[in-house]
Design a protein around this motif. Structure first.
Motif, mmCIF file in Angstrom:
data_model
loop_
_atom_site.group_PDB
_atom_site.id
_atom_site.type_symbol
_atom_site.label_atom_id
_atom_site.label_comp_id
_atom_site.label_asym_id
_atom_site.label_seq_id
_atom_site.Cartn_x
_atom_site.Cartn_y
_atom_site.Cartn_z
ATOM 1 N N MET A 1 65.852 120.945 13.003
ATOM 2 C CA MET A 1 64.661 121.093 13.822
ATOM 3 C C MET A 1 64.758 120.290 15.118
ATOM 4 S SD MET A 1 62.288 123.087 12.538
ATOM 5 C CE MET A 1 60.590 122.595 12.678
ATOM 6 N N LYS A 2 65.853 119.570 15.324
ATOM 7 C CA LYS A 2 65.973 118.758 16.521
ATOM 8 C C LYS A 2 66.735 119.479 17.629
ATOM 9 C CE LYS A 2 65.489 114.325 14.349
ATOM 10 N NZ LYS A 2 65.950 112.974 14.237
ATOM 11 N N THR A 3 66.928 120.777 17.486
ATOM 12 C CA THR A 3 67.663 121.496 18.514
ATOM 13 C C THR A 3 66.838 121.568 19.784
ATOM 14 O OG1 THR A 3 66.828 123.697 17.982
ATOM 15 C CG2 THR A 3 68.753 122.934 16.736
ATOM 16 N N SER A 4 67.534 121.663 20.875
ATOM 17 C CA SER A 4 66.876 121.703 22.177
ATOM 18 C C SER A 4 65.961 122.913 22.309
ATOM 19 C CB SER A 4 67.943 121.712 23.269
ATOM 20 O OG SER A 4 67.343 121.723 24.529
ATOM 21 N N LEU A 5 66.400 124.063 21.799
ATOM 22 C CA LEU A 5 65.584 125.278 21.907
ATOM 23 C C LEU A 5 64.266 125.131 21.145
ATOM 24 C CD1 LEU A 5 65.201 128.184 22.871
ATOM 25 C CD2 LEU A 5 66.422 128.926 20.804
ATOM 26 N N VAL A 6 64.324 124.617 19.938
ATOM 27 C CA VAL A 6 63.106 124.435 19.137
ATOM 28 C C VAL A 6 62.173 123.456 19.839
ATOM 29 C CG1 VAL A 6 62.187 123.558 16.952
ATOM 30 C CG2 VAL A 6 64.197 125.045 16.958
ATOM 31 N N ARG A 7 62.726 122.363 20.350
ATOM 32 C CA ARG A 7 61.937 121.371 21.091
ATOM 33 C C ARG A 7 61.267 122.002 22.297
ATOM 34 N NH1 ARG A 7 62.665 118.233 25.597
ATOM 35 N NH2 ARG A 7 61.774 116.156 25.562
ATOM 36 N N ASP A 8 62.031 122.763 23.070
ATOM 37 C CA ASP A 8 61.489 123.373 24.285
ATOM 38 C C ASP A 8 60.439 124.429 23.985
ATOM 39 O OD1 ASP A 8 62.883 121.819 26.155
ATOM 40 O OD2 ASP A 8 64.666 123.070 25.949
ATOM 41 N N ILE A 9 60.596 125.157 22.902
ATOM 42 C CA ILE A 9 59.577 126.132 22.502
ATOM 43 C C ILE A 9 58.303 125.410 22.061
ATOM 44 C CG2 ILE A 9 58.960 127.890 20.782
ATOM 45 C CD1 ILE A 9 61.907 128.858 20.990
ATOM 46 N N GLY A 10 58.467 124.314 21.311
ATOM 47 C CA GLY A 10 57.300 123.513 20.900
ATOM 48 C C GLY A 10 56.550 122.954 22.097
ATOM 49 N N ILE A 11 57.287 122.430 23.081
ATOM 50 C CA ILE A 11 56.656 121.904 24.290
ATOM 51 C C ILE A 11 55.951 123.025 25.047
ATOM 52 C CG2 ILE A 11 57.108 120.870 26.554
ATOM 53 C CD1 ILE A 11 59.383 119.269 25.187
ATOM 54 N N LEU A 12 56.582 124.181 25.147
ATOM 55 C CA LEU A 12 55.964 125.324 25.834
ATOM 56 C C LEU A 12 54.651 125.716 25.169
ATOM 57 C CD1 LEU A 12 55.997 127.681 27.883
ATOM 58 C CD2 LEU A 12 57.347 128.959 26.187
ATOM 59 N N ILE A 13 54.659 125.824 23.856
ATOM 60 C CA ILE A 13 53.432 126.206 23.138
ATOM 61 C C ILE A 13 52.340 125.162 23.366
ATOM 62 C CG2 ILE A 13 52.411 126.522 20.839
ATOM 63 C CD1 ILE A 13 55.169 127.794 20.046
ATOM 64 N N ALA A 14 52.696 123.889 23.264
ATOM 65 C CA ALA A 14 51.707 122.826 23.490
ATOM 66 C C ALA A 14 51.161 122.892 24.915
ATOM 67 C CB ALA A 14 52.336 121.460 23.221
ATOM 68 N N ARG A 15 52.046 123.078 25.896
ATOM 69 C CA ARG A 15 51.594 123.168 27.288
ATOM 70 C C ARG A 15 50.656 124.347 27.491
ATOM 71 N NH1 ARG A 15 56.567 124.269 29.700
ATOM 72 N NH2 ARG A 15 55.301 125.667 30.966
ATOM 73 N N LEU A 16 50.988 125.488 26.926
ATOM 74 C CA LEU A 16 50.154 126.679 27.109
ATOM 75 C C LEU A 16 48.786 126.516 26.449
ATOM 76 C CD1 LEU A 16 52.802 129.509 26.592
ATOM 77 C CD2 LEU A 16 51.801 128.717 28.756
ATOM 78 N N VAL A 17 48.770 126.023 25.221
ATOM 79 C CA VAL A 17 47.491 125.860 24.512
ATOM 80 C C VAL A 17 46.618 124.832 25.215
ATOM 81 C CG1 VAL A 17 46.433 125.069 22.355
ATOM 82 C CG2 VAL A 17 48.378 126.643 22.290
ATOM 83 N N LEU A 18 47.180 123.651 25.485
ATOM 84 C CA LEU A 18 46.394 122.616 26.159
ATOM 85 C C LEU A 18 45.999 123.057 27.562
ATOM 86 C CD1 LEU A 18 48.336 119.435 25.039
ATOM 87 C CD2 LEU A 18 46.074 120.153 24.286
ATOM 88 N N GLY A 19 46.913 123.713 28.266
ATOM 89 C CA GLY A 19 46.616 124.177 29.620
ATOM 90 C C GLY A 19 45.470 125.165 29.659
ATOM 91 N N VAL A 20 45.454 126.105 28.727
ATOM 92 C CA VAL A 20 44.365 127.096 28.682
ATOM 93 C C VAL A 20 43.035 126.408 28.382
ATOM 94 C CG1 VAL A 20 43.453 129.032 27.332
ATOM 95 C CG2 VAL A 20 45.810 129.098 28.163
ATOM 96 N N ILE A 21 43.034 125.454 27.447
ATOM 97 C CA ILE A 21 41.786 124.751 27.110
ATOM 98 C C ILE A 21 41.280 123.958 28.311
ATOM 99 C CG2 ILE A 21 40.758 122.939 25.676
ATOM 100 C CD1 ILE A 21 42.714 123.897 23.430
ATOM 101 N N PHE A 22 42.168 123.198 28.957
ATOM 102 C CA PHE A 22 41.742 122.426 30.133
ATOM 103 C C PHE A 22 41.272 123.343 31.251
ATOM 104 C CE2 PHE A 22 44.284 118.728 28.502
ATOM 105 C CZ PHE A 22 43.241 117.818 28.491
ATOM 106 N N LEU A 23 41.998 124.416 31.498
ATOM 107 C CA LEU A 23 41.600 125.355 32.550
ATOM 108 C C LEU A 23 40.237 125.960 32.246
ATOM 109 C CD1 LEU A 23 42.177 126.921 35.152
ATOM 110 C CD2 LEU A 23 43.479 128.565 33.755
#
Length: 142
Positions: A1-23
């Motif tokens: 689970m420490k692969t770069s792709l999994v990390r980057d997908i997790g960060i993307l999902i967090a950014r999108l969810v938090l970004g939509v809520i803040f927006l």
């Protein structure tokens, strides 16, 4: 689970969810309540300097939400969003307990912690920051 792709997908999902809520919250202040309604609401909650606080909260949430969604200047906007949520936590919500249904702090705490985490880890590979990083030193961990 420490692969770069999994990390980057997790960060993307967090950014999108938090970004939509803040927006959504920023746009609510801007278009539903308007500046005067937001300022009045802040006054009613005892927020210091309600005119300035309403302006800052509205624009940090709106622009910060867009920035998180796109992955632009995430370390900066992550800190700004955290600070706005910290203000909401201490000024309005902390005395109401944890549950948002009681006016509590669970939402502002979760949003603030998420924004701070994004500020610390960066925007990830699927972001504008990835392309800015070679030119902007503080984005190099994005």
């Amino acid at each position: 689970m420490k692969t770069s792709l999994v990390r980057d997908i997790g960060i993307l999902i967090a950014r999108l969810v938090l970004g939509v809520i803040f927006l959504a919250h920023g746009l609510q202040k801007l278009t539903v309540w308007g500046y005067d309604g937001t300022k009045a609401g802040f006054e009613g909650m005892g927020v210091p300097a309600p005119a300035i606080s309403a302006f800052v909260a509205t624009w940090v949430e709106t622009l910060g939400g867009i920035a998180l969604i796109l992955g632009v200047l995430v370390p900066i906007f992550g800190v700004l969003l955290f600070l706005v949520m910290a203000g909401a936590f201490f000024i309005v919500h902390v005395d109401n307990g944890i549950y948002v249904s009681d006016g509590g702090f669970e939402l502002v705490a979760a949003l603030g912690a998420g924004a701070l985490l994004l500020a610390a880890v960066g925007a990830g590979a699927f972001s504008v920051d990835r392309f800015l990083a070679p030119k902007v030193p503080f984005l190099q961990n994005a």
